[in-house]
Design a protein around this motif. Structure first.
Motif, PDB file in Angstrom:
ATOM      1  N   THR A 175      33.818  51.358  72.723  1.00  0.00           N
ATOM      2  CA  THR A 175      34.772  52.472  72.698  1.00  0.00           C
ATOM      3  C   THR A 175      34.316  53.610  71.788  1.00  0.00           C
ATOM      4  O   THR A 175      35.033  54.586  71.610  1.00  0.00           O
ATOM      5  CB  THR A 175      36.160  51.987  72.243  1.00  0.00           C
ATOM      6  N   ARG A 176      33.146  53.423  71.186  1.00  0.00           N
ATOM      7  CA  ARG A 176      32.508  54.440  70.340  1.00  0.00           C
ATOM      8  C   ARG A 176      33.295  54.750  69.078  1.00  0.00           C
ATOM      9  O   ARG A 176      33.203  55.860  68.530  1.00  0.00           O
ATOM     10  CB  ARG A 176      32.222  55.719  71.134  1.00  0.00           C
ATOM     11  N   ARG A 177      34.109  53.797  68.639  1.00  0.00           N
ATOM     12  CA  ARG A 177      34.673  53.958  67.302  1.00  0.00           C
ATOM     13  C   ARG A 177      33.533  53.965  66.286  1.00  0.00           C
ATOM     14  O   ARG A 177      33.595  54.649  65.276  1.00  0.00           O
ATOM     15  CB  ARG A 177      35.682  52.841  67.004  1.00  0.00           C
ATOM     16  N   PHE A 178      32.516  53.163  66.558  1.00  0.00           N
ATOM     17  CA  PHE A 178      31.218  53.348  65.900  1.00  0.00           C
ATOM     18  C   PHE A 178      30.248  53.678  67.021  1.00  0.00           C
ATOM     19  O   PHE A 178      29.896  52.825  67.834  1.00  0.00           O
ATOM     20  CB  PHE A 178      30.769  52.099  65.137  1.00  0.00           C
ATOM     21  N   ASP A 179      29.859  54.937  67.088  1.00  0.00           N
ATOM     22  CA  ASP A 179      29.099  55.451  68.230  1.00  0.00           C
ATOM     23  C   ASP A 179      27.604  55.250  68.008  1.00  0.00           C
ATOM     24  O   ASP A 179      26.996  55.902  67.158  1.00  0.00           O
ATOM     25  CB  ASP A 179      29.416  56.937  68.413  1.00  0.00           C
ATOM     26  N   HIS A 208      37.095  50.289  59.496  1.00  0.00           N
ATOM     27  CA  HIS A 208      37.470  49.927  60.854  1.00  0.00           C
ATOM     28  C   HIS A 208      38.244  48.608  60.840  1.00  0.00           C
ATOM     29  O   HIS A 208      38.086  47.791  59.923  1.00  0.00           O
ATOM     30  CB  HIS A 208      36.225  49.763  61.735  1.00  0.00           C
ATOM     31  N   GLU A 253      34.235  55.386  56.779  1.00  0.00           N
ATOM     32  CA  GLU A 253      35.371  54.942  57.577  1.00  0.00           C
ATOM     33  C   GLU A 253      35.561  53.441  57.416  1.00  0.00           C
ATOM     34  O   GLU A 253      34.593  52.688  57.294  1.00  0.00           O
ATOM     35  CB  GLU A 253      35.124  55.260  59.049  1.00  0.00           C
ATOM     36  N   ARG A 260      33.950  45.691  71.329  1.00  0.00           N
ATOM     37  CA  ARG A 260      34.972  46.704  71.640  1.00  0.00           C
ATOM     38  C   ARG A 260      34.833  47.922  70.729  1.00  0.00           C
ATOM     39  O   ARG A 260      34.984  49.063  71.167  1.00  0.00           O
ATOM     40  CB  ARG A 260      36.356  46.075  71.486  1.00  0.00           C
ATOM     41  N   ILE A 261      34.547  47.691  69.453  1.00  0.00           N
ATOM     42  CA  ILE A 261      34.358  48.801  68.520  1.00  0.00           C
ATOM     43  C   ILE A 261      33.177  49.666  68.955  1.00  0.00           C
ATOM     44  O   ILE A 261      33.232  50.900  68.913  1.00  0.00           O
ATOM     45  CB  ILE A 261      34.136  48.273  67.085  1.00  0.00           C
ATOM     46  N   THR A 277      41.711  45.427  65.655  1.00  0.00           N
ATOM     47  CA  THR A 277      42.857  45.868  66.453  1.00  0.00           C
ATOM     48  C   THR A 277      43.937  46.383  65.499  1.00  0.00           C
ATOM     49  O   THR A 277      43.886  46.120  64.284  1.00  0.00           O
ATOM     50  CB  THR A 277      43.463  44.704  67.264  1.00  0.00           C
ATOM     51  N   MET A 279      40.760  54.136  64.237  1.00  0.00           N
ATOM     52  CA  MET A 279      40.112  54.231  62.939  1.00  0.00           C
ATOM     53  C   MET A 279      41.153  54.317  61.836  1.00  0.00           C
ATOM     54  O   MET A 279      42.166  54.965  61.995  1.00  0.00           O
ATOM     55  CB  MET A 279      39.207  55.461  62.869  1.00  0.00           C
ATOM     56  N   GLU A 337      31.958  51.666  57.860  1.00  0.00           N
ATOM     57  CA  GLU A 337      30.882  52.573  58.242  1.00  0.00           C
ATOM     58  C   GLU A 337      30.571  53.422  57.026  1.00  0.00           C
ATOM     59  O   GLU A 337      31.470  53.986  56.399  1.00  0.00           O
ATOM     60  CB  GLU A 337      31.335  53.436  59.413  1.00  0.00           C
TER      61      GLU A 337
END
Length: 252
Positions: A73-77, A222, A220, A69-70, A225, A1, A239
């Motif tokens: 991996t729960r970068r955005f859950d 994002h 946030e 992938r975002i 990579t 993040m 987000e």
């Protein structure tokens, strides 16, 4: 993040150069025609052959797997949400990942301006779980505070004024609800994308202001990579959270 910081404002010389490039490369229809005509052009584009290859294009450009992938991996859950609206679902770039990663009892509503794109999404997802509905981002057919999450991938580019779309997202979001949005940035690659897909691009500073004007401050930023972040590529991925009522009152 990425840390939440104000986007850097470009210097005047860089702004003039970017403006010249945009006038030469970028599709100008979003600024030159009214919103109804813009949407009519958009619907025809995605109902036709361009829409038919969008799913493949999202795979080849890596947009689909990188978005996945975002989410994975729960970068955005998304696991915490129970009522999710996915705007612009046609290619399944977000919807497919929502089907895999959300709670199995979470309500999923997939909407798109193009009827044909919705048919393609329904066939591609091969799932009875989402409800599919043709809808205009600026006139969403849902009650106030209907969803605790809205996802919106590469749709705001088809709205002449982003506030018209963001205010509708604000309306249908519950207080404390989250928005995950991806948009084409006014970089060189974004300008080429604009020409291909007949859409506009956004300046990061101006779009951040439009979010704030619509009551959806960025929570946030994002990036796909670390390389995308270092090179400032991949477009605008943000987000945002609709403030709780108490927070909104305090901010007045």
């Amino acid at each position: 993040m990425a840390p939440l910081s104000s986007p850097e404002k470009p210097n005047p010389k860089r702004l003039r150069l970017k403006k010249s490039l945009r006038s030469l490369i970028e599709f100008g229809g979003g600024d030159q025609i009214d919103q109804n005509q813009f949407q009519s052009t958009t619907r025809k584009l995605y109902d036709g052959p361009a829409g038919a290859v969008l799913y493949l294009a999202s795979k080849l450009s890596l947009h689909d797997p990188l978005v996945g992938r975002i989410i994975k991996t729960r970068r955005f859950d998304v696991t915490e949400f129970r009522s999710i609206l996915d705007i612009g679902s046609g290619a399944g770039q977000i919807l497919g990942h929502l089907l895999r990663e959300t709670h199995p009892e979470a309500r999923l509503v997939a909407c798109d301006l193009s009827h044909q794109m919705l048919k393609r999404a329904r066939n591609r997802m091969d799932s009875a779980r989402p409800n599919y509905l043709s809808a205009d981002l600026t006139k969403l057919p849902f009650r106030d505070e209907s969803f605790d999450c809205v996802t919106c991938g590469w749709v705001l580019e088809y709205v002449s004024d982003p506030r018209d779309g963001l205010s509708e997202i604000y309306r249908v979001l519950q207080p404390g609800g989250s928005l995950f949005l991806l948009a084409t940035e006014d970089k060189f690659s974004g300008m080429l994308n604009s020409r291909t897909w007949k859409c506009r691009t956004y300046n990061r500073v101006e779009l951040k202001q439009a979010f704030e004007d619509s009551g959806l401050p960025w929570k946030e930023q994002h990036w796909f990579t670390p390389i995308h972040q270092f090179l400032r590529l991949g477009g605008i991925i943000v987000e945002a959270t609709k403030p709780l009522e108490a927070e909104a009152i305090q901010s007045l």
